[in-house]
Motif scaffolding. Sequence first.
Motif, PDB file in Angstrom:
ATOM      1  N   ALA A 132     -64.269 -43.804  10.708  1.00  0.00           N
ATOM      2  CA  ALA A 132     -64.151 -45.207  10.296  1.00  0.00           C
ATOM      3  C   ALA A 132     -65.165 -46.077  11.041  1.00  0.00           C
ATOM      4  CB  ALA A 132     -62.737 -45.705  10.550  1.00  0.00           C
ATOM      5  N   ASP A 133     -65.356 -45.795  12.328  1.00  0.00           N
ATOM      6  CA  ASP A 133     -66.361 -46.536  13.099  1.00  0.00           C
ATOM      7  C   ASP A 133     -67.737 -46.380  12.466  1.00  0.00           C
ATOM      8  OD1 ASP A 133     -64.604 -47.465  15.108  1.00  0.00           O
ATOM      9  OD2 ASP A 133     -64.778 -45.585  16.206  1.00  0.00           O
ATOM     10  N   VAL A 134     -68.071 -45.159  12.081  1.00  0.00           N
ATOM     11  CA  VAL A 134     -69.387 -44.884  11.498  1.00  0.00           C
ATOM     12  C   VAL A 134     -69.539 -45.602  10.163  1.00  0.00           C
ATOM     13  CG1 VAL A 134     -70.955 -43.096  10.659  1.00  0.00           C
ATOM     14  CG2 VAL A 134     -69.498 -42.637  12.642  1.00  0.00           C
ATOM     15  N   VAL A 135     -68.569 -45.441   9.287  1.00  0.00           N
ATOM     16  CA  VAL A 135     -68.647 -46.034   7.953  1.00  0.00           C
ATOM     17  C   VAL A 135     -68.685 -47.558   8.008  1.00  0.00           C
ATOM     18  CG1 VAL A 135     -67.364 -46.347   5.795  1.00  0.00           C
ATOM     19  CG2 VAL A 135     -67.580 -44.078   6.785  1.00  0.00           C
ATOM     20  N   LEU A 154     -74.187 -42.223  18.426  1.00  0.00           N
ATOM     21  CA  LEU A 154     -72.738 -42.350  18.350  1.00  0.00           C
ATOM     22  C   LEU A 154     -72.226 -43.409  19.313  1.00  0.00           C
ATOM     23  CD1 LEU A 154     -71.396 -38.691  18.087  1.00  0.00           C
ATOM     24  CD2 LEU A 154     -70.863 -40.562  16.544  1.00  0.00           C
ATOM     25  N   GLY A 155     -72.839 -43.476  20.482  1.00  0.00           N
ATOM     26  CA  GLY A 155     -72.379 -44.407  21.505  1.00  0.00           C
ATOM     27  C   GLY A 155     -72.437 -45.857  21.092  1.00  0.00           C
ATOM     28  N   LYS A 156     -73.269 -46.196  20.132  1.00  0.00           N
ATOM     29  CA  LYS A 156     -73.419 -47.588  19.700  1.00  0.00           C
ATOM     30  C   LYS A 156     -72.517 -47.953  18.526  1.00  0.00           C
ATOM     31  CE  LYS A 156     -78.241 -47.856  21.229  1.00  0.00           C
ATOM     32  NZ  LYS A 156     -79.644 -48.094  20.830  1.00  0.00           N
ATOM     33  N   LEU A 157     -71.733 -46.984  18.064  1.00  0.00           N
ATOM     34  CA  LEU A 157     -70.921 -47.233  16.878  1.00  0.00           C
ATOM     35  C   LEU A 157     -69.430 -47.353  17.186  1.00  0.00           C
ATOM     36  CD1 LEU A 157     -72.589 -44.700  14.415  1.00  0.00           C
ATOM     37  CD2 LEU A 157     -72.966 -47.153  14.562  1.00  0.00           C
TER      38      LEU A 157
END
Length: 341
Positions: A144-147, A336-339
């Motif tokens: 969900a964070d990525v999307v 990934l760390g920024k999302l």
Amino acid sequence: MVANPGGGSTDAGGGPVRHIPVLLDEVLAALAPAPGKLILDGTFGAGGYSSAILAAGAEVIALDRDPTAIASGQAMVAAHGGRLRLVHSQFSHLGDHAPQGGLDGVVLDIGVSSMQIDEAERGFSFQKNGPLDMRMSAEGVSAADVVNRAKVADLIRIFHFLGEESQAPRIAHAIEKRRAEKPFETTRDLAGLIELVTPRKMKDKIHPATRVFQALRIFVNDELGELAQALFAAETSLKPGGRLVVVTFHSLEDRIVKKFFSDRAGKASGSRHLPVAHERAATFAVIGKSMVSASEAEAEINPRARSAKLRAGLRTDAAAEAADMSLFGFPSLASLGKLGG
């Protein structure tokens, strides 16, 4: 562990499937477990390989990044009187759990477990509505964070490279438009949008959301990077004569394993038209056929085995080479760390 729920797998949304270890006989033949040997199972899952290795008389160190698998495996630990050690760890860190004298074998089964697919709350399957999660370790950045946070260009690259999705731009732009109105929260939420954007055609063998879900799962769990690091770790942790056996379920993963074994087979650098600049000693020799796939009989019993490929190598006494990730030609994807939320 079992096959990936996507990328052409016949069980592409992941319905309940009884856990059946894939290519078990072939894995045991390549791994050669026996009394007095110490084998590391880097992907414990439901314990299929570990159980068979223990039955052959060997001792096992088993790893899994999923805390649920660790909890479920405690009964097996208790039943084997100290011959099984179960550790909560990513398999890329397998070197941290190998004894100083080295391992006799390492087996890796690269795929998402049927237990994870069957639990709607884990968010791996779009056939069951649940949170859009997909984290094997139950921590860190979720799907969900990525999307909901990644830039459109990053989503396109993730879907295209990790999911081999030809409609990546169309899907990514549709996600951007929809998330501006309401963030994505559930698996059905995302799958429903993809169905609208890329409707299923009669000739399609898989659901329209399969490749996007595969891409998100691989990205969220850094599965390709984990595999590459695990191969390097196995090279340094196996004693001479030790065996590395890897089962993959998708072309992306198989390509990584194939490149690794090909590179470690020992090659001379430089052009074939010029004198050899440097001879490289082989750190692995191929065991049996370069690649083994499931028989038709096994595929009939276990459809997940249809895409499975096994590659295995025997560790030589040559010194391990540098862990150079450029060997695999990974593209630059979003951090990934920024999302995170």
